[in-house]
Design a protein around this motif. Structure first.
Motif, mmCIF file in Angstrom:
data_model
loop_
_atom_site.group_PDB
_atom_site.id
_atom_site.type_symbol
_atom_site.label_atom_id
_atom_site.label_comp_id
_atom_site.label_asym_id
_atom_site.label_seq_id
_atom_site.Cartn_x
_atom_site.Cartn_y
_atom_site.Cartn_z
ATOM 1 N N UNK A 58 0.814 -1.207 0.000
ATOM 2 C CA UNK A 58 0.000 0.000 0.000
ATOM 3 C C UNK A 58 0.849 1.260 0.000
ATOM 4 N N UNK A 59 0.162 2.396 0.150
ATOM 5 C CA UNK A 59 0.803 3.710 0.197
ATOM 6 C C UNK A 59 0.641 4.247 1.613
ATOM 7 N N UNK A 60 1.755 4.544 2.251
ATOM 8 C CA UNK A 60 1.740 4.920 3.664
ATOM 9 C C UNK A 60 2.557 6.181 3.882
ATOM 10 N N UNK A 61 2.470 6.698 5.098
ATOM 11 C CA UNK A 61 3.297 7.824 5.497
ATOM 12 C C UNK A 61 3.924 7.497 6.856
ATOM 13 N N UNK A 84 -10.698 3.598 -12.026
ATOM 14 C CA UNK A 84 -11.149 3.667 -13.414
ATOM 15 C C UNK A 84 -12.314 2.691 -13.610
ATOM 16 N N UNK A 85 -13.437 3.204 -14.076
ATOM 17 C CA UNK A 85 -14.650 2.418 -14.250
ATOM 18 C C UNK A 85 -14.653 1.705 -15.612
ATOM 19 N N UNK A 86 -15.561 0.740 -15.804
ATOM 20 C CA UNK A 86 -15.622 0.039 -17.102
ATOM 21 C C UNK A 86 -15.817 0.973 -18.286
ATOM 22 N N UNK A 87 -16.459 2.146 -18.065
ATOM 23 C CA UNK A 87 -16.648 3.084 -19.165
ATOM 24 C C UNK A 87 -15.434 3.982 -19.391
ATOM 25 N N UNK A 88 -14.351 3.741 -18.643
ATOM 26 C CA UNK A 88 -13.130 4.516 -18.801
ATOM 27 C C UNK A 88 -13.049 5.751 -17.937
ATOM 28 N N UNK A 89 -14.144 6.117 -17.258
ATOM 29 C CA UNK A 89 -14.157 7.301 -16.406
ATOM 30 C C UNK A 89 -13.575 6.980 -15.028
ATOM 31 N N UNK A 90 -12.966 7.997 -14.427
ATOM 32 C CA UNK A 90 -12.456 7.869 -13.063
ATOM 33 C C UNK A 90 -13.521 8.343 -12.085
ATOM 34 N N UNK A 91 -13.803 7.520 -11.053
ATOM 35 C CA UNK A 91 -14.769 7.895 -10.035
ATOM 36 C C UNK A 91 -14.240 7.529 -8.651
ATOM 37 N N UNK A 92 -14.754 8.234 -7.662
ATOM 38 C CA UNK A 92 -14.270 8.088 -6.280
ATOM 39 C C UNK A 92 -14.944 6.877 -5.632
ATOM 40 N N UNK A 93 -14.125 6.009 -5.033
ATOM 41 C CA UNK A 93 -14.671 4.846 -4.323
ATOM 42 C C UNK A 93 -14.527 4.969 -2.820
ATOM 43 N N UNK A 94 -13.652 5.877 -2.376
ATOM 44 C CA UNK A 94 -13.484 6.054 -0.937
ATOM 45 C C UNK A 94 -12.754 7.376 -0.694
ATOM 46 N N UNK A 95 -13.084 8.060 0.423
ATOM 47 C CA UNK A 95 -12.348 9.254 0.775
ATOM 48 C C UNK A 95 -12.400 9.450 2.290
ATOM 49 N N UNK A 96 -11.389 10.130 2.769
ATOM 50 C CA UNK A 96 -11.329 10.419 4.203
ATOM 51 C C UNK A 96 -10.529 11.687 4.439
ATOM 52 N N UNK A 97 -10.898 12.438 5.462
ATOM 53 C CA UNK A 97 -10.095 13.558 5.935
ATOM 54 C C UNK A 97 -9.206 13.062 7.064
ATOM 55 N N UNK A 144 -4.076 1.861 6.756
ATOM 56 C CA UNK A 144 -4.611 3.121 6.235
ATOM 57 C C UNK A 144 -6.088 2.944 5.882
ATOM 58 N N UNK A 145 -6.691 3.952 5.303
ATOM 59 C CA UNK A 145 -8.134 3.887 5.043
ATOM 60 C C UNK A 145 -8.483 2.792 4.038
ATOM 61 N N UNK A 146 -7.606 2.523 3.091
ATOM 62 C CA UNK A 146 -7.896 1.451 2.122
ATOM 63 C C UNK A 146 -7.784 0.082 2.798
ATOM 64 N N UNK A 147 -6.799 -0.080 3.655
ATOM 65 C CA UNK A 147 -6.682 -1.331 4.416
ATOM 66 C C UNK A 147 -7.949 -1.570 5.242
ATOM 67 N N UNK A 148 -8.413 -0.532 5.886
ATOM 68 C CA UNK A 148 -9.622 -0.672 6.706
ATOM 69 C C UNK A 148 -10.832 -1.008 5.847
ATOM 70 N N UNK A 149 -10.896 -0.423 4.656
ATOM 71 C CA UNK A 149 -12.021 -0.717 3.756
ATOM 72 C C UNK A 149 -12.058 -2.191 3.380
#
Length: 395
Positions: free
Chosen positions: A181-184, A381-394, A209-214
């Motif tokens: 993953x990507x960490x700090x 990246x979605x099947x239609x080629x568009x980028x969409x948000x799947x998760x976010x956190x502050x 991180x948030x992706x690990x928790x997801x």
């Protein structure tokens, strides 16, 4: 090119890189890793006298470098001409097994050093305030310290790194694996606060991180740390999931990294590519993020929500429908919203096809509220080629 000649050329290239970095720091010392690489190249060439001289000097300077001691014994055995067994041949001895694994790993990675000018594909964009990034190739047991100068990246250090006893791909506490993953880096723990196992100290990472928790990954205490004082490095796979370095390398990293901002990417394999090959994905993502920001600032709630994927979830568990209802209620009470984005970094997330994490400073100002926070936003990246948000956190 013969293997030995290639090893020598690669070792020489590594030495030139290190000499440049050392000169910039005001020191001309050659790293023990590079001294070992040149000695191994000499062994491969059959130049045992040269190898013996180099290894003798290396073990004199680094008496705890056990692999160098073993190779010195091997070279002396070969030079003697007597009918005695080489220590490298006794892979049934459990005391030698870890050293032989280290030897093989080092030989394999010398054959795969990145060509000059290439960068890790995971580093799509680093914000201008980030000077360094650390990328660890868990499969090869190498860590690459990269420096950013005027938007350009170059490798300034190539280090041996040990990982978890059971390899990589951490899923649960106690599985003895190193995460991907990507960490700090969250801080620094000096040696006087730690048992001798951790050597010169530790740089704790923000796993999970948030992706690990997801993904339901558990565990904690994943660090970059040193080794016991009686050894130079640990075996390739010997930690409980941490990444281990020689004590000298760890202290060098500690002096270089910026706590809280230097990214640490742990990946199964580093893909090295030309920087120009990153331009398309980088441009698409920067455009998508700007459109997301613009739609939010315009209080166009439905257009704003279109940037979120159907399977989106917040870090506290809201799904897309619940999140959408919440945002509609909040925005309905606003007369004005202004969103600012700064310090944008983009990382192609290791181990996940088509996933990028955007990290940035978000400034939010409305008619009745203002805030500033660091945000981690995961775009797929979605099947239609568009980028969409799947998760976010502050943060």
């Amino acid at each position: 090119m013969q293997v030995a000649a290639r090893l020598r050329a690669l070792a020489a290239g590594s030495l030139l890189m290190v000499a440049g970095a050392a000169s910039a720091a005001g020191s001309l010392a050659v790293h023990p890793e590079d001294r070992l690489a040149v000695a191994v190249a000499a062994m491969q060439d059959g130049a045992y006298a040269d190898a013996s001289r180099r290894l003798e000097a290396l073990v004199r300077d680094e008496p705890n470098f056990r692999l160098a001691q073993l190779l010195f014994g091997h070279v002396l055995a070969m030079r003697s001409g007597a009918r005695i067994g080489s220590p490298l041949a006794d892979d049934e001895d459990p005391k030698l097994r870890d050293l032989l694994a280290e030897y093989r790993q080092r030989g394999n990675t010398l054959r795969a050093l990145p060509a000059a000018g290439l960068v890790p594909a995971t580093l799509l964009k680093l914000s201008a305030d980030i000077r360094h990034a650390l990328v660890v190739d868990l499969g090869k047991g190498r860590a690459y310290l990269l420096e950013q100068d005027d938007g350009k990246l170059r490798v300034v250090r190539n280090l041996y790194a040990g990982i978890g006893r059971s390899g990589f791909g951490k899923q649960s506490e106690g599985d003895l694996r190193t995460p991907i993953g990507v960490y700090r880096i969250n801080g620094w723990l000096p040696d006087e606060q730690l048992p001798p196992l951790y050597g010169a100290g530790a740089l704790p990472l923000n796993y999970p991180n948030s992706w690990d928790r997801a993904l339901g990954r558990t565990g904690s205490g994943i660090w970059l740390h040193g080794v016991p004082p009686e050894t130079y490095v640990r075996a390739p796979r010997s930690s409980e999931g941490c990444v281990t370095f020689s004590n000298a390398d760890l202290l060098s990293l500690k002096r270089t990294v910026a706590i809280g901002s230097t990214p640490v990417v742990l990946t199964e394999q580093v893909d090295w590519i030309a920087p120009a090959a990153l331009q398309d994905d980088r441009a698409q993502l920067v455009k998508a993020i700007e459109q997301w920001r613009g739609d939010w600032s315009a209080l166009d709630t439905e257009a704003y929500l279109e940037h979120y994927a159907a399977d989106f979830r917040t870090d506290d568990g809201m799904d897309k429908a619940t999140f959408s209802d919440y945002k509609r209620r909040v925005n309905a009470g606003k007369q004005r919203v202004q969103i600012g984005i700064g310090d944008l970094s983009l990382f192609a997330y290791p181990g996940e096809a088509g996933l990028v994490v955007a990290q940035f400073l978000q400034n939010y100002v409305s008619d009745n509220f203002a805030s500033s926070s660091r945000k981690d936003q995961y775009w797929r990246r979605q099947p239609d080629g568009q980028w969409r948000i799947v998760r976010e956190m502050n943060r």
